[in-house]
Scaffold this active site. Structure first.
Site, mmCIF file in Angstrom:
data_model
loop_
_atom_site.group_PDB
_atom_site.id
_atom_site.type_symbol
_atom_site.label_atom_id
_atom_site.label_comp_id
_atom_site.label_asym_id
_atom_site.label_seq_id
_atom_site.Cartn_x
_atom_site.Cartn_y
_atom_site.Cartn_z
ATOM 1 N N ALA A 1 -15.559 39.756 -50.016
ATOM 2 C CA ALA A 1 -15.532 40.240 -51.401
ATOM 3 C C ALA A 1 -14.079 40.583 -51.665
ATOM 4 C CB ALA A 1 -16.410 41.470 -51.562
ATOM 5 N N TYR B 1 -22.981 41.302 -64.700
ATOM 6 C CA TYR B 1 -23.072 40.686 -63.369
ATOM 7 C C TYR B 1 -23.544 39.237 -63.442
ATOM 8 C CZ TYR B 1 -22.782 40.304 -58.438
ATOM 9 O OH TYR B 1 -22.390 39.881 -57.197
HETATM 10 P P1 NAD Z 1 -17.083 44.909 -48.865
HETATM 11 O O1 NAD Z 1 -15.980 45.250 -49.806
HETATM 12 O O2 NAD Z 1 -17.738 46.025 -48.138
HETATM 13 O O3 NAD Z 1 -16.573 43.877 -47.727
HETATM 14 C C1 NAD Z 1 -15.675 42.862 -47.977
HETATM 15 C C2 NAD Z 1 -15.153 42.283 -46.667
HETATM 16 O O4 NAD Z 1 -14.270 41.202 -46.986
HETATM 17 C C3 NAD Z 1 -14.331 43.259 -45.804
HETATM 18 O O5 NAD Z 1 -14.573 43.010 -44.440
HETATM 19 C C4 NAD Z 1 -12.875 42.876 -46.136
HETATM 20 O O6 NAD Z 1 -11.940 43.169 -45.099
HETATM 21 C C5 NAD Z 1 -13.050 41.388 -46.296
HETATM 22 N N1 NAD Z 1 -11.980 40.764 -47.086
HETATM 23 C C6 NAD Z 1 -11.683 40.923 -48.403
HETATM 24 N N2 NAD Z 1 -10.652 40.125 -48.749
HETATM 25 C C7 NAD Z 1 -10.282 39.455 -47.627
HETATM 26 C C8 NAD Z 1 -9.300 38.488 -47.339
HETATM 27 N N3 NAD Z 1 -8.453 38.025 -48.263
HETATM 28 N N4 NAD Z 1 -9.203 38.046 -46.065
HETATM 29 C C9 NAD Z 1 -10.018 38.490 -45.078
HETATM 30 N N5 NAD Z 1 -11.004 39.383 -45.313
HETATM 31 C C10 NAD Z 1 -11.117 39.866 -46.569
HETATM 32 O O7 NAD Z 1 -18.105 44.036 -49.706
HETATM 33 P P2 NAD Z 1 -19.692 43.786 -49.674
HETATM 34 O O8 NAD Z 1 -20.280 44.502 -50.827
HETATM 35 O O9 NAD Z 1 -20.239 43.967 -48.318
HETATM 36 O O10 NAD Z 1 -19.724 42.240 -50.054
HETATM 37 C C11 NAD Z 1 -19.963 41.202 -49.130
HETATM 38 C C12 NAD Z 1 -20.782 40.110 -49.797
HETATM 39 O O11 NAD Z 1 -22.071 40.648 -50.133
HETATM 40 C C13 NAD Z 1 -20.164 39.611 -51.114
HETATM 41 O O12 NAD Z 1 -20.416 38.225 -51.232
HETATM 42 C C14 NAD Z 1 -20.974 40.365 -52.146
HETATM 43 O O13 NAD Z 1 -20.990 39.735 -53.404
HETATM 44 C C15 NAD Z 1 -22.335 40.348 -51.490
HETATM 45 N N6 NAD Z 1 -23.309 41.308 -52.046
HETATM 46 C C16 NAD Z 1 -22.989 42.616 -52.197
HETATM 47 C C17 NAD Z 1 -23.915 43.481 -52.769
HETATM 48 C C18 NAD Z 1 -23.603 44.950 -52.963
HETATM 49 O O14 NAD Z 1 -24.366 45.656 -53.652
HETATM 50 N N7 NAD Z 1 -22.552 45.472 -52.359
HETATM 51 C C19 NAD Z 1 -25.176 43.012 -53.169
HETATM 52 C C20 NAD Z 1 -25.482 41.674 -52.963
HETATM 53 C C21 NAD Z 1 -24.534 40.817 -52.414
#
Ligand code: NAD
Length: 389
Positions: free
Chosen positions: A139, A234
């Site tokens: 993300a 969203y």
């Molecule tokens: P988060 O912010 O907790 O994690 C993001 C991760 O990506 C971290 O490990 C970060 O270090 C890494 N990252 C970001 N930019 C980077 C880069 N340039 N290079 C290397 N690593 C990088 O986010 P999250 O909420 O866990 O999201 C993860 C996935 O889950 C996304 O696709 C998000 O859309 C999806 N998602 C999230 C939710 C929610 O409610 N949080 C719900 C459904 C789906």
């Protein structure tokens, strides 16, 4: 140094090493309590340091007993400033995995770059030979195109029409109306470039070309749909266009002969989700309703259910569009009806009474290692935690 939370808008700019370790230990204990799960033994997680990616890494390591390689973008401690939470999380994960005799290799850098893909291929080749599962959980607000060097920024805007939304300023604890102008075509395209599936394909191509993708290897990415109340910002907004692209990319990868799946996860509190307008208010209401019905889940509960019940060790249960629905409990009609009833009644004054804002705040602070009973937040703490990454 003594480390206290310093919140700036929707981020906390400090994090606590002992609290982040407690967070990781709590997630490991949750998985360990379920016992061993069948699953791949060599796993790559891209975006492995926080949120859904971290929990995925924990389930595969402590559930499947997998050796893992994690890729993330985190900041080490410097000049007495604490490291970012994902740095401390990864240090704690690595220590626990190694204590269990598992390999845990870490690569810190820009996952969108060719350099980091090459480094990852190298590490897999040297340490694991190949991987059987690739979890793509990035993300990010921006992406540098690896070919042209151009920087693309994602935006969180509606598409087609302006949107005025009731939203929660989590820092000031205020319910406010926020007007957001629609994105232009360029902003939509840029958001798809950052958060769509293009980089997922580049990862799979790089792994395959490097000979480190096992013949039967599968891959998983995460998406979100959510209820109507969040759709303008969203699912029908810029980020939704990117998620549609990501979901369609699973089919593209399957056409290339790689079993690829997108899991639609539920809304939880992560660093990424706290930045999205409307979502913190929705999540505060959702938590209230789901906790009352005994259906509440955070990242680790979701990822454990994904691998224990939905993934089917490579033969997942999917909807008609081929997506794994981990948002099934969130989207239950009785849950969404209850959210709809509460939504129009929330005000700044009754926020704590009619929503689970306390639960939201607790989860938010825990993302950065704060609010753990077992941690003494007045104690002197060494911010410099070593991590080979
Ligand atoms: P988060 O912010 O907790 O994690 C993001 C991760 O990506 C971290 O490990 C970060 O270090 C890494 N990252 C970001 N930019 C980077 C880069 N340039 N290079 C290397 N690593 C990088 O986010 P999250 O909420 O866990 O999201 C993860 C996935 O889950 C996304 O696709 C998000 O859309 C999806 N998602 C999230 C939710 C929610 O409610 N949080 C719900 C459904 C789906």
């Amino acid at each position: 140094m003594v480390i206290k939370p310093k919140i700036r808008g929707f981020v906390c700019i400090t994090s606590h090493p002992a609290g982040c370790a407690a967070h990781v230990q709590e997630e490991i204990a949750h998985v360990a309590a379920k016992g061993a799960l069948p699953g791949p033994k060599r796993v790559l997680v891209v975006g492995s340091s926080t949120g859904y990616g971290l929990s995925s890494r924990i389930v595969t390591a402590f559930g499947f007993g997998a050796d893992t390689v994690g890729v993330f973008f985190e900041r080490p401690s410097s000049n007495g400033r604490p490291a970012s939470a994902g740095w401390y999380n990864t240090a704690a994960f690595t220590e626990a995995a190694e204590a269990k005799g598992l390999f845990a290799g870490n690569i810190n850098g820009d996952a969108f770059s060719q350099e980091i893909k090459d480094k990852t291929v190298e590490m897999i080749r040297e340490k694991l030979g190949q991987v059987d599962l690739v979890i793509y959980s990035l993300a990010s607000p921006r992406r540098t195109d690896p070919e042209t060097g151009e920087v693309f920024k994602s935006v969180l805007k509606p598409v087609g029409a302006p949107f005025t939304a009731k939203t929660l300023d989590t820092d000031k604890k205020l319910i406010v109306e926020q007007g957001i102008e629609p994105a232009n075509e360029q902003e939509i395209a840029d958001t798809v470039k950052v958060m769509g599936g293009e980089d997922w394909v580049l990862w799979m191509d790089a792994l395959k070309a490097g000979g480190v993708l096992a013949d039967e290897a599968a891959t998983l990415a995460y998406s979100y749909i959510g209820p109507e109340v969040t759709h303008p910002i969203y699912r029908s907004g810029t980020i939704g266009k990117a998620k549609e692209h990501l979901e369609n990319t699973a089919a593209t990868l399957r056409d290339k002969g790689i079993p690829a799946w997108v899991a639609i996860n539920k809304a939880v509190v992560t660093q990424a989700s706290s930045a999205i307008p409307v979502v913190p208010l929705y999540v505060s209401i959702l938590f209230k309703v789901m906790k009352e019905k005994g259906l509440h889940e955070g990242c680790i509960e979701q990822m454990t259910r994904l691998f224990a019940e939905k993934y089917g060790n490579g033969n997942p249960e999917t909807d008609a569009e081929g997506r794994i629905r981990l948002d099934d409990w969130e989207m239950k009609p009785e849950i969404q009806e209850a959210v709809k009833v509460i939504w129009p009644t929330v005000t700044t004054e009754n926020l704590e009474a009619v929503t689970d804002f306390a639960g939201y705040q607790d989860d938010f602070l825990k993302l950065f290692g704060f609010n753990y009973d077992a941690v003494d937040y007045d104690a002197e703490t060494e911010p410099d935690v070593p991590l080979d990454a």
